[in-house]
Design a protein around this motif. Structure first.
Motif, PDB file in Angstrom:
ATOM      1  N   CYS A   7      -5.784   0.759  -3.072  1.00  0.00           N
ATOM      2  CA  CYS A   7      -4.981  -0.326  -3.923  1.00  0.00           C
ATOM      3  C   CYS A   7      -5.413  -0.121  -5.312  1.00  0.00           C
ATOM      4  O   CYS A   7      -6.659   0.013  -5.544  1.00  0.00           O
ATOM      5  N   CYS A  24       0.166  -2.741  -1.784  1.00  0.00           N
ATOM      6  CA  CYS A  24      -0.771  -3.519  -1.197  1.00  0.00           C
ATOM      7  C   CYS A  24      -0.358  -4.801  -0.415  1.00  0.00           C
ATOM      8  O   CYS A  24       0.253  -5.503  -1.238  1.00  0.00           O
ATOM      9  N   CYS A  65      -2.457  -7.690  -2.590  1.00  0.00           N
ATOM     10  CA  CYS A  65      -2.154  -8.110  -3.939  1.00  0.00           C
ATOM     11  C   CYS A  65      -0.996  -7.631  -4.509  1.00  0.00           C
ATOM     12  O   CYS A  65      -0.580  -8.125  -5.410  1.00  0.00           O
TER      13      CYS A  65
END
Ligand code: OAD
Ligand code: ZN
Length: 251
Positions: free
Chosen positions: A135, A158, A161
């Motif tokens: 990520c 991701c 997040c």
């Protein structure tokens, strides 16, 4: 056997601990393109457009397109007799492999052996691996997913997040994982032989690793059809292809 090969063989046979530092030339005979030289990827592609954090911020779609292509090429390749000779010898113990390659072929050669009773051995991927994503926001690593590069909106994100995923490889201008780097230098300084295979030895810090072996009193043995900046530090340089030379050197 050539004189160089028999001299190198005597050194390797007498060694208590061996560390390998490999580069793209080891995988050349598997069909993975190298970076430098007449056929190299950096002849036709600009690294600053494809393999830097700035390039990814500017045009993540373009960067992903290039990595999706590289994954396609690499995942269709198999380890060659060079990777296999390294894995067989490493599985006998007191052997470590440090690679700049992101193709995962050392790991696949080790996995081919894993069906038999073998000793595990350290395998350090200094520049990451195409088999993983990371990520760009939180740094979480995951298995590589298929990439839809239609537009930036379709690129993988991701699950934690929401930031864009990127390949888990080291780009120009980025630092290497410090613990992987420390371990590599430690293994090199503990080895009496550093076997340097298929690297142009111009990208640092990787190219300095063999010097740690030398500084600690060990020797460098090089396998490369061309001379490199490390050649003058090597006890023996074998001018040959990895897949031909390594089985004769290590088996
Ligand atoms: P390079 O492409 O710079 O060098 C490949 C080396 O392999 C050259 O020295 C060739 O002479 C040699 N070679 C070619 N065929 C061979 C064969 N069959 N057997 C043995 N040697 C052979 O690749 P690397 O040194 O791995 O980094 O490049 C280092 C780093 O620069 C890469 O990890 C990558 C690249 O840009 C990043 O992307 C961060
Ligand atoms: Zn994240």
């Amino acid at each position: 056997m050539t004189t160089e090969l028999s001299r190198a063989r005597a050194i390797v046979d007498a060694a208590h601990r061996i560390v390998v530092l490999s580069g793209a030339g080891l995988s050349a005979e598997s069909g993975v393109p190298v970076f430098r030289g007449a056929q190299g990827l950096w002849k036709t592609h600009r690294p600053e457009d494809l393999a830097t954090p700035e390039a990814f911020r500017r045009d993540p779609r373009l960067v992903w397109e290039w990595y999706a292509w590289r994954r396609q090429v690499v995942f269709a390749c198999a380890p060659n007799e060079g990777h296999r000779a390294i894995a067989r010898r490493a599985a006998q113990g007191r052997f470590a492999v440090v690679t700049q390659n992101v193709d995962g072929l050392h790991a696949r050669a080790r996995a081919e052996l894993a069906a038999q009773e073998v000793v595990g051995y350290p395998l350090l991927e200094l520049h990451g691996a195409l088999q993983r994503d990371r990520c760009s926001g939180c740094g979480a690593r995951s298995e590589a997913v298929a990439v839809d590069g239609t537009s930036t909106a379709t690129l993988p994100r991701c699950v934690r997040c929401g930031s864009l995923l990127r390949p888990d490889v080291v780009w120009f201008g980025e630092s290497l994982d410090l613990s992987v780097l420390d371990t590599s230098f430690r293994l090199a300084s503990e080895a009496d032989v550093c076997l340097v295979v298929g690297t142009s030895a111009v990208v640092h810090p990787a190219a300095s690793i063999p010097l740690a072996t030398r500084q600690a009193g060990g020797v460098i043995v090089e396998v490369n059809p061309e001379p490199t900046p490390l050649s003058r530090h090597a006890a023996v340089s074998i001018a040959g292809r990895a897949a031909d030379v390594l089985p004769r050197l290590l088996d």
